[in-house]
Design a protein around this motif. Structure first.
Motif, mmCIF file in Angstrom:
data_model
loop_
_atom_site.group_PDB
_atom_site.id
_atom_site.type_symbol
_atom_site.label_atom_id
_atom_site.label_comp_id
_atom_site.label_asym_id
_atom_site.label_seq_id
_atom_site.Cartn_x
_atom_site.Cartn_y
_atom_site.Cartn_z
ATOM 1 N N LEU A 285 1.060 -1.548 0.074
ATOM 2 C CA LEU A 285 0.247 0.038 0.159
ATOM 3 C C LEU A 285 0.869 1.113 -0.262
ATOM 4 O O LEU A 285 0.547 1.820 -0.691
ATOM 5 C CB LEU A 285 -0.829 -0.103 1.395
ATOM 6 N N PHE A 286 1.975 1.233 0.935
ATOM 7 C CA PHE A 286 3.405 2.608 0.743
ATOM 8 C C PHE A 286 3.085 3.003 -1.055
ATOM 9 O O PHE A 286 3.174 3.662 -1.617
ATOM 10 C CB PHE A 286 3.997 1.551 1.686
ATOM 11 N N THR A 287 3.812 1.520 -1.295
ATOM 12 C CA THR A 287 4.419 1.558 -2.983
ATOM 13 C C THR A 287 2.883 1.991 -3.677
ATOM 14 O O THR A 287 2.999 3.317 -4.623
ATOM 15 C CB THR A 287 4.604 0.181 -3.559
ATOM 16 N N ALA A 288 1.884 1.527 -3.933
ATOM 17 C CA ALA A 288 1.033 2.094 -4.303
ATOM 18 C C ALA A 288 0.419 3.881 -3.689
ATOM 19 O O ALA A 288 -0.023 4.320 -4.912
ATOM 20 C CB ALA A 288 -0.663 1.139 -3.672
ATOM 21 N N TYR A 289 0.728 3.837 -2.690
ATOM 22 C CA TYR A 289 0.716 5.608 -2.745
ATOM 23 C C TYR A 289 1.465 6.592 -3.507
ATOM 24 O O TYR A 289 1.481 7.610 -3.613
ATOM 25 C CB TYR A 289 0.500 6.034 -1.077
ATOM 26 N N LEU A 290 3.029 5.594 -2.876
ATOM 27 C CA LEU A 290 4.039 6.447 -3.992
ATOM 28 C C LEU A 290 3.492 6.945 -5.410
ATOM 29 O O LEU A 290 4.230 7.805 -6.159
ATOM 30 C CB LEU A 290 5.156 5.684 -3.169
ATOM 31 N N VAL A 291 3.398 5.535 -6.051
ATOM 32 C CA VAL A 291 3.575 6.091 -7.396
ATOM 33 C C VAL A 291 2.049 6.655 -7.672
ATOM 34 O O VAL A 291 1.943 6.954 -8.863
ATOM 35 C CB VAL A 291 3.352 4.613 -8.025
ATOM 36 N N SER A 292 0.935 7.125 -6.957
ATOM 37 C CA SER A 292 0.109 7.133 -7.459
ATOM 38 C C SER A 292 0.646 8.866 -7.199
ATOM 39 O O SER A 292 -0.112 9.474 -8.232
ATOM 40 C CB SER A 292 -0.734 7.248 -6.175
ATOM 41 N N PHE A 293 1.212 8.536 -6.641
ATOM 42 C CA PHE A 293 1.490 10.746 -6.538
ATOM 43 C C PHE A 293 2.760 11.064 -8.046
ATOM 44 O O PHE A 293 2.018 11.834 -8.903
ATOM 45 C CB PHE A 293 2.507 10.997 -5.422
ATOM 46 N N THR A 294 3.326 10.098 -7.698
ATOM 47 C CA THR A 294 3.593 9.917 -9.702
ATOM 48 C C THR A 294 2.854 10.142 -10.779
ATOM 49 O O THR A 294 2.713 11.072 -11.653
ATOM 50 C CB THR A 294 4.761 8.985 -9.491
ATOM 51 N N ILE A 295 2.390 9.664 -10.346
ATOM 52 C CA ILE A 295 0.965 9.036 -12.332
ATOM 53 C C ILE A 295 0.253 10.389 -11.923
ATOM 54 O O ILE A 295 0.638 11.435 -12.825
ATOM 55 C CB ILE A 295 -0.321 8.093 -11.074
ATOM 56 N N ILE A 296 0.044 11.286 -10.753
ATOM 57 C CA ILE A 296 -0.947 12.539 -10.708
ATOM 58 C C ILE A 296 -0.056 14.301 -10.955
ATOM 59 O O ILE A 296 -0.293 14.850 -11.676
ATOM 60 C CB ILE A 296 -1.621 12.779 -9.354
ATOM 61 N N CYS A 297 1.054 13.820 -10.701
ATOM 62 C CA CYS A 297 2.168 15.316 -10.795
ATOM 63 C C CYS A 297 2.254 15.091 -12.245
ATOM 64 O O CYS A 297 2.725 16.520 -12.325
ATOM 65 C CB CYS A 297 3.771 14.923 -9.928
ATOM 66 N N ALA A 298 3.286 14.372 -13.017
ATOM 67 C CA ALA A 298 3.621 13.543 -13.697
ATOM 68 C C ALA A 298 2.673 14.513 -14.564
ATOM 69 O O ALA A 298 2.881 14.631 -15.966
ATOM 70 C CB ALA A 298 4.080 12.201 -14.455
ATOM 71 N N SER A 299 1.245 13.414 -14.674
ATOM 72 C CA SER A 299 0.567 13.955 -15.952
ATOM 73 C C SER A 299 0.004 15.790 -15.827
ATOM 74 O O SER A 299 -0.350 16.181 -17.174
ATOM 75 C CB SER A 299 -1.056 13.839 -15.063
ATOM 76 N N VAL A 300 0.057 16.298 -14.784
ATOM 77 C CA VAL A 300 0.050 17.737 -14.232
ATOM 78 C C VAL A 300 0.615 18.529 -14.907
ATOM 79 O O VAL A 300 0.778 20.077 -15.695
ATOM 80 C CB VAL A 300 -0.234 18.289 -12.912
ATOM 81 N N ILE A 301 2.538 18.086 -14.652
ATOM 82 C CA ILE A 301 3.237 19.440 -15.713
ATOM 83 C C ILE A 301 3.292 18.653 -17.185
ATOM 84 O O ILE A 301 3.584 19.272 -17.604
ATOM 85 C CB ILE A 301 4.076 17.808 -15.240
ATOM 86 N N ALA A 302 2.854 17.667 -17.275
ATOM 87 C CA ALA A 302 3.502 17.268 -19.764
ATOM 88 C C ALA A 302 2.066 18.218 -20.238
ATOM 89 O O ALA A 302 1.538 18.363 -20.772
ATOM 90 C CB ALA A 302 2.438 15.832 -18.893
#
Length: 497
Positions: A285-302
């Motif tokens: 679950l820790f990993t899931a939340y960590l990569v969830s941040f990457t998913i959203i943040c990178a999409s916003v930057i794109a």
């Protein structure tokens, strides 16, 4: 006969490396050099394809090359996870081999022999990583990929190329030495072996009485040691590597480099730690939340990027984390979605980068705002771009929809509305940065003085070598969504639904 088949675990990664040597030998004869590249790609694919039947029947391949020390060996193993990665890499290399001819000749690029040599070597190392049966073997091929792709990133040998290449190699080498090697040492101290568990994805190799603090530290070191997976904040090298020629960007994002990063993390999670340990410790679950941040943040930057390749780069940072998210949720549905996304993302993303490269060769345009009207002059290219975009967004029936559907089912299985929200919101953000590209190309007013009816930019033989492969990969991404049965069978072997 059995030994001959098992030896294909060695032969498959060797074929691209032998191809690389032939490319060097025929460097001054371009036609023969490029024939070697295409032939090597086809031979690699056929060898990997010949390994499918046993794995699909529930079996696996194992080959111990040499034991260096008790528990430390160069070992090869092929199961469903390795089959997905090696199958995608070997298939996409065929399309890339043809595409590279059109791109490199179309721009009269320098150092083409070096380019083809490094390209073939990197695919060979990628297949070797897919076949790894131990951490030592995986680490060896992982590092080969880092070293051999450096000349590709700095290919243009200008200030921008050297800067991007320097950042690329420093990031990947530092993390692999500081974090990855440390994690391997801790793993050996705790477990007494660096061989992967091959009996399933539940148990892993860590003993039940292992110190939880050491286990947690080891896991986090692995997570950030495989920086090719581009989990934030270990992602900054990836956008800067876009200074490379577009076929290299496709190699980085779809075929080998970042895929070996997410593949390695998936292998660590499933074959080293195991589902039980990750669930019991909360590391999943820790990993899931960590990569969830990457998913959203990178999409916003794109969304903020006007350069087409830069937008695609941040899209990759986001999309890679879907794979890890699926495995980290630790349910059959989510693991299915995550592992399927290795293939689904590969075919769609290589199409997108191929399209960006074709546009640049034909028109010299790099900025999204400059693509007004290009759809009329490059209809097949932009149609393929549109299909691949639908896959990235997750629109049925394209393949990306299947991945995201299973990821969403996984979030429902664990009753996590936050992760479900991340999947939905990120898909909307995907639409936000892909749809404008397509609309600009077909509905934007052309630049002053340009007549959109002045003729196609896709008719020359060199352009055909680029447009045909990218259109085929786009069609395949649709077919994989309509008929996902093969991928579902393979992922089912790794604990998927």
């Amino acid at each position: 006969m059995n030994n001959i088949i098992t030896c294909k675990l060695i032969i498959a990664p060797l074929i691209p490396m032998v191809t690389a040597l032939l490319i060097m030998a025929f460097g001054k004869r371009p036609n023969l050099r490029e024939t070697c590249a295409v032939s090597g790609a086809v031979a690699t694919f056929l060898t990997v394809a010949s390994l499918f039947p046993r794995v699909l029947a529930g079996g696996s391949y194992d080959f111990n090359l040499v034991t260096l020390y008790p528990g430390i060996s160069l070992k090869f193993h092929l199961d469903g996870l390795g089959l997905i990665f090696s199958g995608v890499a070997s298939t996409l290399w065929i399309f890339a081999a043809f595409y590279c001819i059109g791109y490199m000749r179309g721009l009269s690029e320098h150092a083409q022999t070096r380019f083809y040599f490094c390209y073939a070597m990197s695919v060979g190392a990628g297949v070797g990583a897919a076949f790894s049966g131990s951490l030592v073997t995986l680490y060896l091929f992982y590092e080969i990929i880092s070293v051999i792709t450096y000349p590709l990133v700095m290919h243009h040998q200008d200030e921008e190329g050297y800067s991007g290449g320097r950042k690329y190699i420093i990031y990947l080498m530092f993390t692999s030495k500081a974090f990855l090697l440390s994690a391997m040492i801790l793993t050996y101290v705790i477990c007494g072996t660096l061989d992967f568990a091959t009996a399933g994805v539940v148990g892993g190799i860590f003993p039940a009485n292992a110190d939880p603090v050491l286990v947690n530290i080891t896991y986090v070191l692995f997570l950030f040691g495989f920086a090719k997976a581009a989990i934030m904040p270990m992602h900054n090298w990836l956008p800067d590597a876009m200074v490379a020629p577009t076929p290299v960007s496709a190699l980085l994002h779809a075929v080998v480099v970042v895929k070996v990063g997410v593949f390695s993390i998936c292998r660590i999670m499933l074959s080293l730690f195991g589902v039980d340990l990750l669930s019991r410790s909360g590391l999943g679950l820790f990993t899931a939340y960590l990569v969830s941040f990457t998913i959203i943040c990178a999409s916003v930057i794109a969304l903020t990027k006007n350069d087409l390749k830069a937008r695609l780069a941040y899209s990759t940072v986001s999309q890679l984390s879907y794979v890890i998210l699926g495995v980290a949720m630790l349910t059959p549905h989510s693991i299915t979605g995550g592992l399927m996304h290795i293939a689904n993302h590969g075919f769609a993303k290589i199409t997108l980068f191929f399209a960006a490269g074709a546009i640049y060769v034909a028109s010299g345009r790099k900025k999204i705002s400059d693509l007004r009207g290009i759809g009329y002059r490059m209809p097949f290219t932009m149609a393929a771009f549109g299909l691949a975009s639908l896959s990235m967004i997750g629109v049925p029936p394209v393949s990306g929809f299947v991945s995201k559907w299973y990821l969403a089912l996984g979030a429902v299985d664990i009753h996590d509305n936050i992760i479900l929200g991340v999947i939905i919101i990120s898909s909307l953000l995907n639409a936000g940065y892909f749809v404008p590209v397509f609309f600009t190309a077909f509905f934007g007013d052309p630049p002053p003085g340009e007549d959109i009816a002045s003729g196609s930019l896709e008719k020359s033989p060199l352009m055909a070598l680029m447009v045909v492969p990218l259109f085929i990969t786009a069609v395949i991404s649709v077919l994989m969504g309509v008929w996902p049965e093969l991928l579902l069978r393979i992922t089912g072997l790794m604990g998927g639904g």
